[in-house]
Design a protein around this motif. Structure first.
Motif, PDB file in Angstrom:
ATOM      1  N   VAL A 480       0.848  -1.193   0.000  1.00  0.00           N
ATOM      2  CA  VAL A 480       0.000   0.000   0.000  1.00  0.00           C
ATOM      3  C   VAL A 480       0.881   1.240   0.000  1.00  0.00           C
ATOM      4  O   VAL A 480       0.651   2.197  -0.734  1.00  0.00           O
ATOM      5  CB  VAL A 480      -0.938   0.004   1.231  1.00  0.00           C
ATOM      6  N   SER A 483       2.692   1.394  -3.548  1.00  0.00           N
ATOM      7  CA  SER A 483       1.921   1.480  -4.781  1.00  0.00           C
ATOM      8  C   SER A 483       2.103   2.869  -5.377  1.00  0.00           C
ATOM      9  O   SER A 483       2.100   3.860  -4.653  1.00  0.00           O
ATOM     10  CB  SER A 483       0.441   1.242  -4.460  1.00  0.00           C
ATOM     11  N   CYS A 484       2.254   2.933  -6.696  1.00  0.00           N
ATOM     12  CA  CYS A 484       2.503   4.251  -7.292  1.00  0.00           C
ATOM     13  C   CYS A 484       1.234   5.083  -7.306  1.00  0.00           C
ATOM     14  O   CYS A 484       1.284   6.295  -7.370  1.00  0.00           O
ATOM     15  CB  CYS A 484       3.072   4.106  -8.698  1.00  0.00           C
ATOM     16  N   GLY A 485       0.092   4.418  -7.285  1.00  0.00           N
ATOM     17  CA  GLY A 485      -1.163   5.162  -7.261  1.00  0.00           C
ATOM     18  C   GLY A 485      -1.785   5.353  -8.628  1.00  0.00           C
ATOM     19  O   GLY A 485      -2.751   6.076  -8.773  1.00  0.00           O
ATOM     20  N   LYS A 486      -1.233   4.712  -9.628  1.00  0.00           N
ATOM     21  CA  LYS A 486      -1.782   4.937 -10.965  1.00  0.00           C
ATOM     22  C   LYS A 486      -3.101   4.201 -11.185  1.00  0.00           C
ATOM     23  O   LYS A 486      -4.084   4.801 -11.596  1.00  0.00           O
ATOM     24  CB  LYS A 486      -0.759   4.521 -12.022  1.00  0.00           C
ATOM     25  N   CYS A 487      -3.126   2.903 -10.942  1.00  0.00           N
ATOM     26  CA  CYS A 487      -4.346   2.172 -11.280  1.00  0.00           C
ATOM     27  C   CYS A 487      -5.162   1.839 -10.037  1.00  0.00           C
ATOM     28  O   CYS A 487      -4.624   1.642  -8.952  1.00  0.00           O
ATOM     29  CB  CYS A 487      -4.033   0.921 -12.098  1.00  0.00           C
ATOM     30  N   ARG A 491      -4.128   0.848  -6.114  1.00  0.00           N
ATOM     31  CA  ARG A 491      -4.174   2.025  -5.236  1.00  0.00           C
ATOM     32  C   ARG A 491      -5.260   1.895  -4.173  1.00  0.00           C
ATOM     33  O   ARG A 491      -5.002   2.057  -2.986  1.00  0.00           O
ATOM     34  CB  ARG A 491      -4.435   3.277  -6.084  1.00  0.00           C
TER      35      ARG A 491
ATOM     36  N   SER B  47      -5.090   3.460 -16.733  1.00  0.00           N
ATOM     37  CA  SER B  47      -5.100   3.570 -15.279  1.00  0.00           C
ATOM     38  C   SER B  47      -6.439   3.227 -14.641  1.00  0.00           C
ATOM     39  O   SER B  47      -6.479   2.791 -13.507  1.00  0.00           O
ATOM     40  CB  SER B  47      -4.679   4.973 -14.842  1.00  0.00           C
ATOM     41  N   GLN B  98     -14.067   5.694  -3.241  1.00  0.00           N
ATOM     42  CA  GLN B  98     -13.012   6.690  -3.367  1.00  0.00           C
ATOM     43  C   GLN B  98     -13.562   8.072  -3.704  1.00  0.00           C
ATOM     44  O   GLN B  98     -13.063   9.087  -3.238  1.00  0.00           O
ATOM     45  CB  GLN B  98     -12.026   6.265  -4.473  1.00  0.00           C
ATOM     46  N   VAL B 134     -11.199  10.621  -9.455  1.00  0.00           N
ATOM     47  CA  VAL B 134     -10.948   9.193  -9.582  1.00  0.00           C
ATOM     48  C   VAL B 134      -9.506   8.916 -10.018  1.00  0.00           C
ATOM     49  O   VAL B 134      -9.153   7.789 -10.361  1.00  0.00           O
ATOM     50  CB  VAL B 134     -11.930   8.518 -10.569  1.00  0.00           C
ATOM     51  N   MET B 135      -8.666   9.935 -10.044  1.00  0.00           N
ATOM     52  CA  MET B 135      -7.243   9.794 -10.373  1.00  0.00           C
ATOM     53  C   MET B 135      -7.005   9.196 -11.757  1.00  0.00           C
ATOM     54  O   MET B 135      -6.080   8.426 -11.955  1.00  0.00           O
ATOM     55  CB  MET B 135      -6.539   8.926  -9.318  1.00  0.00           C
ATOM     56  N   PHE B 154       0.583  15.089 -10.473  1.00  0.00           N
ATOM     57  CA  PHE B 154       0.299  14.187  -9.360  1.00  0.00           C
ATOM     58  C   PHE B 154       1.140  14.610  -8.172  1.00  0.00           C
ATOM     59  O   PHE B 154       2.281  15.045  -8.326  1.00  0.00           O
ATOM     60  CB  PHE B 154       0.638  12.746  -9.724  1.00  0.00           C
ATOM     61  N   ILE B 155       0.565  14.427  -6.982  1.00  0.00           N
ATOM     62  CA  ILE B 155       1.309  14.731  -5.769  1.00  0.00           C
ATOM     63  C   ILE B 155       1.246  13.508  -4.876  1.00  0.00           C
ATOM     64  O   ILE B 155       0.172  12.949  -4.660  1.00  0.00           O
ATOM     65  CB  ILE B 155       0.692  15.960  -5.054  1.00  0.00           C
ATOM     66  N   GLY B 156       2.398  13.091  -4.384  1.00  0.00           N
ATOM     67  CA  GLY B 156       2.429  11.916  -3.520  1.00  0.00           C
ATOM     68  C   GLY B 156       2.227  10.652  -4.322  1.00  0.00           C
ATOM     69  O   GLY B 156       2.114  10.674  -5.540  1.00  0.00           O
ATOM     70  N   ARG B 157       2.160   9.530  -3.617  1.00  0.00           N
ATOM     71  CA  ARG B 157       1.959   8.288  -4.349  1.00  0.00           C
ATOM     72  C   ARG B 157       0.957   7.396  -3.628  1.00  0.00           C
ATOM     73  O   ARG B 157       0.568   7.656  -2.498  1.00  0.00           O
ATOM     74  CB  ARG B 157       3.286   7.566  -4.534  1.00  0.00           C
ATOM     75  N   GLY B 158       0.586   6.363  -4.343  1.00  0.00           N
ATOM     76  CA  GLY B 158      -0.287   5.354  -3.757  1.00  0.00           C
ATOM     77  C   GLY B 158      -1.643   5.905  -3.369  1.00  0.00           C
ATOM     78  O   GLY B 158      -2.187   6.805  -4.001  1.00  0.00           O
ATOM     79  N   TYR B 159      -2.124   5.362  -2.295  1.00  0.00           N
ATOM     80  CA  TYR B 159      -3.453   5.663  -1.798  1.00  0.00           C
ATOM     81  C   TYR B 159      -3.648   7.147  -1.491  1.00  0.00           C
ATOM     82  O   TYR B 159      -4.736   7.675  -1.558  1.00  0.00           O
ATOM     83  CB  TYR B 159      -3.631   4.826  -0.533  1.00  0.00           C
ATOM     84  N   ARG B 160      -2.550   7.816  -1.148  1.00  0.00           N
ATOM     85  CA  ARG B 160      -2.656   9.214  -0.760  1.00  0.00           C
ATOM     86  C   ARG B 160      -2.444  10.161  -1.929  1.00  0.00           C
ATOM     87  O   ARG B 160      -2.507  11.367  -1.775  1.00  0.00           O
ATOM     88  CB  ARG B 160      -1.641   9.535   0.323  1.00  0.00           C
ATOM     89  N   ALA B 161      -2.165   9.624  -3.083  1.00  0.00           N
ATOM     90  CA  ALA B 161      -1.851  10.477  -4.226  1.00  0.00           C
ATOM     91  C   ALA B 161      -3.041  11.352  -4.578  1.00  0.00           C
ATOM     92  O   ALA B 161      -4.201  10.974  -4.406  1.00  0.00           O
ATOM     93  CB  ALA B 161      -1.460   9.620  -5.427  1.00  0.00           C
TER      94      ALA B 161
ATOM     95  N   SER C  55       6.072  17.003  -7.896  1.00  0.00           N
ATOM     96  CA  SER C  55       5.531  15.661  -8.033  1.00  0.00           C
ATOM     97  C   SER C  55       6.611  14.623  -7.715  1.00  0.00           C
ATOM     98  O   SER C  55       6.394  13.673  -6.956  1.00  0.00           O
ATOM     99  CB  SER C  55       5.034  15.498  -9.469  1.00  0.00           C
ATOM    100  N   THR C  58       7.508  14.559  -3.989  1.00  0.00           N
ATOM    101  CA  THR C  58       6.540  13.928  -3.091  1.00  0.00           C
ATOM    102  C   THR C  58       6.352  12.440  -3.387  1.00  0.00           C
ATOM    103  O   THR C  58       5.808  11.713  -2.579  1.00  0.00           O
ATOM    104  CB  THR C  58       5.152  14.612  -3.180  1.00  0.00           C
ATOM    105  N   PHE C  59       6.799  12.007  -4.542  1.00  0.00           N
ATOM    106  CA  PHE C  59       6.630  10.600  -4.910  1.00  0.00           C
ATOM    107  C   PHE C  59       7.687   9.716  -4.241  1.00  0.00           C
ATOM    108  O   PHE C  59       7.385   8.652  -3.699  1.00  0.00           O
ATOM    109  CB  PHE C  59       6.738  10.447  -6.432  1.00  0.00           C
TER     110      PHE C  59
END
Ligand SMILES: Cc1cc2nc3c(=O)[nH]c(=O)nc-3n(C[C@H](O)[C@H](O)[C@H](O)COP(=O)(O)O)c2cc1C
Ligand code: FES
Ligand code: FES
Lengths: 633, 265, 163
Positions: A480, A483-487, A491, B47, B98, B134-135, B154-161, C55, C58-59
């Motif tokens: 978690v 995860s890059c957060g793309k898909c 995510r 995506s 989400q 929905v990113m 995009f800012i940050g990654r993953g769930y918090r992006a 970006s 923060t990544f």
């Protein structure tokens, strides 16, 4: 060729053999340093300078027996290499005195090396064996190993190209340059080598794809991102023998037609970066990199790029994005990097270990290489054997070796005679394999059958004190976070899975959670964009498959059988065993323990934060963890 | 034009250009596949994962996203197997949790038979995108890859992006062109034209000057966009500080009066 | 702020491969974080949108947008360390340093700094020293086989005082 008759090589050979004076080399990979190897080295250096001893002091990498570090190799002229273990700076004066006086009755001798096969030259006889000391091959830890990739690790000085040359280095390159690129590729194809980065794709085939692309520019990349937590083979390989990697890359570049190479190393490996940087410069000075390599019309150079902390950047398309200065978001393939890679140009990416196998394959031939390993899984694999196992370290075994051999024969089981419950292979993308399946041969095919993967080669051993639900939760927490957060499946889906596991480990789980967990796992696996999401559910799927009873215990009886899940356990002091020393009370960070010195102490459960300090400091095993669950209140 | 190939979608054969996105072919032929991150003018991004189909004959069999699936001769896919429906349902549920506030998303989900979600709503306190994003990344891609402006990312990654302007502070590069608003599939991005200013509310209230129509006096186009266009056009003697409505009127008048060349582009 | 250092850093990176990450890493090495003025400056100088630098910053978890304490303590949360008790180490460290447990930054990057700015505490994913698990790193030094009871002594090497 003239380079190979350079007098500096002969000098290095004499040094390796300690022909003229004793040689001491300290194992200084990051693992050795972290347990004080650097202090040992400094102490040697100081004393040698101070007393003017005629001893050559060297660094070496790690031979893999990490448990016994810091390791020091002591070699007297004409004699075998003695490997001393757990050496401290206090041992140094005595070692030096003995070396100086030719007295070979060293303390802390673990084993000796009289003959070593670097593979790239005929086996080297390092000197007369000592009597009454075990040879390295007689030690269980090494007995079952086959050192192809780690052929030089822990013996030569990784900061000396001369020593690499002295053990046959760069001869494969010279040979390759006399072959056509197609012949080189053919040899790699014959060898059956599969990529060691995890997926196991046939390397020769991948090279051929890149070779066939028409382009004015091509790249080769070494993937040294090694993000799997609990795996550190690549770090050690780069720190111990950087030139093998560089030589492999040069050969690969020649084969696919690339003129630029990049080694992408994760930010957490500063020493590897330093050694690689140095090795690249040396290789350039010696004419193995740069224009017209070894007088041919082939030119190639390597640069090193540091990552910045993102597991997903190990995925090849994300890695490329990262080198290009973008965030590491993978993109769908095709097009594969071989078609459209770095800066849109055909690019061949291989793992560190894949590259390191190449010089051997070229020098000794693909057929020779195939004698190691099993059918369609040729060669060896280096594993990092860690966790609840006695002999932690790096082990290189032939593919197809059963897990039990690795865990029990080499690893010597769990410390404290505990029962081993499972191993986890392949990091966050892999799965947990229960003890009853340990006769499985470890290779790409068989691990996949069990729902796990080989991954980059981490084997984390878990004993009866490991909670499998917590383990699954742990890996989900990791993915978690990474995860890059793309898909969306990766995510959002993984986060929902983590939430469910959180609930279960905290005793808030419901029965239907388990089926929802399974449903989510399936969707995330099938619909995720890249390998991270596609494999992230594996730890959950495999623990559910083999250890569902543990899940049920957590959900139904709110108990953690392994006493790991903090919310389900309590700390208690056994009055019988408590001597009233008060140590726990003094060290408790939240003053939750009270009592009277000389009598006994007890823990205030409302104050206790379950940090485990009391358990750690109690000398009388009076502090206990208990998991009550529903049945007794 | 590339080579023509035949592809089969749900048993029906269609003609397509080799390599073109299968989703495009399906949509063109009235086969409804849900999608959030696909736009014809952009490279497929893959995506949102809603556009999954099952390949029964082709390069790689199994479930994959149709937007990123290039057409080859003989490609056969199914768009509505029980397995696809099952996964799509879970994906929609994840989206509904989400982005609980997006009506457009709800409509799309309902169209594919998903009316509620088993997951808790994501905690979206003070979300500049109103709990609707929905990113899919369309806004980022349009702003960066198509327009070359780069106001948001995009800012940050993953769930918090999330997506926004850097440091969540008013942007000095945003041109207020609204392309992000137009392209957003879920109406997540807020803006408002107040007097002579356009306020990009979601982008930390970035303000952009609007220009006034020289005919009717209405504010109509953001100055930064207009500035670059008008400079180019004025080199050709074209007058641009006129709003679209007035321009139409002027053109009509011009044509009827002189019947000749008009200089109002 | 003096941008000469930044210019020198930028000049070091001529080749586009690895350029942005390299520059940001060097800037962080220099300032111990990525100051906003420097980010704006780099953006102009390289002609890369600030949004894209932000970006990237923060990544990747390596980058800090806020200054960190004098000593950075990272607790390895890798698998090997996890099964050997890393979570308990982290918990203990929080208490020893007096860092509020609930104070977690919301950008997801977990860095907590003591009020006197002497120590920052963060978690990391595997230093590749798994054989020495559990492992912590303070600045550039890695400590293996760490026990909860050793922590005070280790911290004292860095000027920590017991309360
Ligand atoms: C999430 C993820 C992480 C990965 N991490 C690594 C890694 O750390 N090292 C590596 O060599 N390959 C890694 N890979 C695999 C690479 O994408 C790629 O397959 C590999 O570098 C190819 O080299 P090989 O053919 O020599 O194995 C990863 C893949 C995924 C999906
Ligand atoms: S439209 Fe295909 S993944 Fe979004
Ligand atoms: S798991 Fe902690 S160092 Fe690898």
């Amino acid at each position: 060729m003239r380079v190979f008759t350079d007098s500096r090589i002969e000098k290095a050979e004499r040094e390796l053999l300690a022909a003229d004076k004793p040689r001491i080399s300290v194992g200084l990979a990051t693992c050795g340093i972290s347990v004080g190897g650097d202090r040992v080295f400094e102490e040697f250096k100081r004393l040698i300078e101070e007393k003017g001893y005629d001893v050559s002091l060297k660094k070496t990498g790690c031979i893999g027996f990490c448990k016994e570090e810091p390791l020091v190799n002591v070699k007297l002229p004409g004699k075998a290499i003695l490997v001393l273990h757990r050496v401290t700076p206090e041992d140094v004066p005595e070692i030096l005195q003995k070396v100086e006086s030719g007295d070979d009755s060293f303390n802390k001798v673990l084993f000796q090396i009289d003959v070593w096969d670097h593979k790239t030259v005929p086996p080297i006889s390092y000197g007369q064996p000592y009597e009454g000391i075990k040879r390295w091959q007689e030690i269980d830890f090494f007995k079952y190993q086959e050192k192809l990739v780690l052929r030089n690790a822990g013996i030569i000085d990784p900061e000396s190209i001369e020593e690499y040359l002295a053990v046959g280095g760069y001869r494969a390159l010279a040979k390759a340059l006399n072959m056509s690129p197609e012949e080189v590729i053919e040899e790699v194809k014959i060898s059956g080598l599969r990529g060691r980065g995890g997926a196991g794709f046939p390397t020769g085939l991948k090279w051929e794809f890149t070779r066939k692309e028409k382009s004015d520019k091509k790249y080769v990349i070494c993937n040294a991102d090694e993000g799997d937590p609990g795996a550190y083979m690549n770090r050690n390989e780069m720190e111990s023998d950087p030139h093998s990697l560089i030589e492999g890359m040069i050969i690969g570049a020649y084969a696919v037609g690339a003129d630029e190479g990049i080694i992408y190393v994760r930010a957490e490996y500063p020493l590897a970066v330093e050694r690689l940087q140095r090795a690249v410069e040396e290789a350039r000075e010696w004419g193995f990199l740069g224009k017209n390599i070894l007088g041919s019309d082939f030119s190639f150079d390597i640069k090193i790029v540091k990552g910045a902390g993102a597991f997903v950047c190990g995925e090849e398309t994300a890695l490329i994005a990262s080198i290009e200065g973008r965030i590491g978001r993978p993109r769908p393939r095709p097009p594969f990097p071989a078609q459209r890679g770095l800066w849109g140009k055909p690019t061949n990416i291989n793992n560190v270990e894949t590259w390191m196998n190449i010089p051997l394959i070229i020098l000794k031939g693909g057929e020779w290489f195939k004698q190691f390993g099993s059918e369609s899984n040729s060669g060896t694999k280096v594993f990092s054997l860690v966790g609840k196992v006695n002999n932690v370290g790096l082990v290189e075994v032939e593919l197809g070796t059963p897990l039990s051999r690795i865990v029990f024969d080499i690893g010597k089981g769990a410390p404290g005679g505990k029962k081993i419950k499972a191993v986890q292979t392949g990091g966050p993308s892999g799965g947990c394999i229960p003890e009853w399946l340990f006769d499985t041969p470890v290779d790409y095919v068989n691990l996949a059958k069990l729902g796990s993967i080989m991954g980059s080669g981490g084997i984390v051993v878990m004993d009866e004190d490991t909670c499998m639900v917590d383990t699954a939760r742990y890996f989900l927490d990791f993915t978690v976070d990474e995860s890059c957060g793309k898909c969306v499946p990766c995510r959002e889906g993984l986060k929902r899975m983590l939430d469910i596991l959180d609930d279960i480990t905290k005793g808030r789980g419901k029965k239907e959670d388990i089926s929802l967990l399974k449903e989510l796992a399936s969707t995330v696996k099938v619909t995720s964009l890249c390998g991270l999401g596609q494999t992230a559910p594996n730890p959950v799927i495999t623990t559910l498959k083999y250890f569902e009873d543990e899940y049920i215990e957590h959900v139904v009886r709110k108990r953690c059988p392994a006493k790991v899940c903090v919310e389900l356990i309590e700390y208690e002091i056994d009055e019988e065993a408590c001597t009233g020393c008060g140590m726990c009370a003094r060290r408790c960070p939240v003053s939750a323990i009270t009592g009277e010195i000389g009598k006994s102490f007890s823990i205030d459960k409302d104050k206790c934060i379950k940090c485990g300090t009391c358990l750690d400091v109690c000398k009388f095993n009076a502090v206990k963890k208990v998991s009550r669950g529903l049945e007794d209140g | 034009m590339g080579r023509r190939v035949k592809v089969t979608i749900d048993g029906k054969v269609f003609s397509a250009e080799e390599g073109e996105s299968l989703l495009a072919v399906a949509l063109r032929n009235g086969i409804d596949i849900p999608h959030l991150c696909y736009e014809e003018c952009l490279e497929p991004y893959g995506s949102c994962r809603l556009c999954i189909v099952e390949v029964v004959e082709g390069f790689k069999k199994g479930i994959t996203t149709s937007c990123t699936l290039g057409c080859v001769d003989g490609l056969k896919v199914l768009t509505n197997t029980p397995e696809i429906e099952k996964h799509r349902k879970v994906l929609f549920e994840l989206y509904l949790a989400q982005a609980p506030n997006s009506e457009k998303l709800k409509k799309l989900a309902e169209k594919f038979g998903v009316y509620s979600t088993r997951f808790k709503e994501k905690n979206l306190k003070n979300d500049p995108l109103n709990g609707k994003c929905v990113m899919c990344g369309l806004c980022v891609r349009v702003c960066n890859d198509v327009l070359g402006v780069g106001a948001i990312n995009f800012i940050g990654r993953g769930y918090r992006a999330t997506v926004n302007v850097p440091y969540f502070e008013e942007s000095d590069v945003c041109k207020g062109c609204k392309a992000c608003v137009e392209v957003c599939p879920v109406d997540a991005i807020d803006y408002s034209d107040v007097g002579d200013k356009r306020v990009m509310i979601s982008w930390s209230n970035t303000k952009v000057d609007l220009i006034k129509c020289s005919v009717c006096g209405r504010y109509f186009s953001p100055l930064p966009v207009f500035g670059s266009v008008s400079k180019k056009l004025s080199e050709y003697g074209v007058v641009c500080d006129v709003c679209p409505d007035c321009r139409k009127r002027l053109i009509a008048k011009n044509m009827t009066s002189s019947g000749g060349y008009n200089s109002y582009a | 702020m003096d941008f000469k250092v930044v210019d020198e850093i930028i000049d070091k990176y001529k080749d586009p491969s690895g350029r942005i990450l390299g520059i940001l890493e060097d800037i962080q090495d220099t300032y111990n974080y990525l100051p906003k003025e420097v980010m704006v400056y780099v953006s102009k100088k390289l002609n890369v949108p600030l949004s894209s630098l932000y970006s990237v910053a923060t990544f990747y978890s390596f980058f800090n947008l806020e200054p960190v304490g004098e000593h950075l303590i990272s607790v390895c949360m890798g698998t090997a360390c996890h099964v050997k008790g890393a979570p308990e180490l982290l918990e203990s460290l929080k208490h020893l340093l007096g860092i509020d447990v609930n104070e977690v930054t919301d950008d997801g990057k977990f860095v907590l700094t003591t009020t006197d700015r002497k120590f920052s505490l963060s978690s990391a994913r595997c230093f590749g020293c798994c054989s020495m698990a559990p492992v912590i790193r303070i600045d550039d030094r890695i400590y293996g086989y760490v026990k909860i009871k050793d922590l005070p002594a280790i911290l004292k090497e860095y000027g920590w005082k017991e309360k």
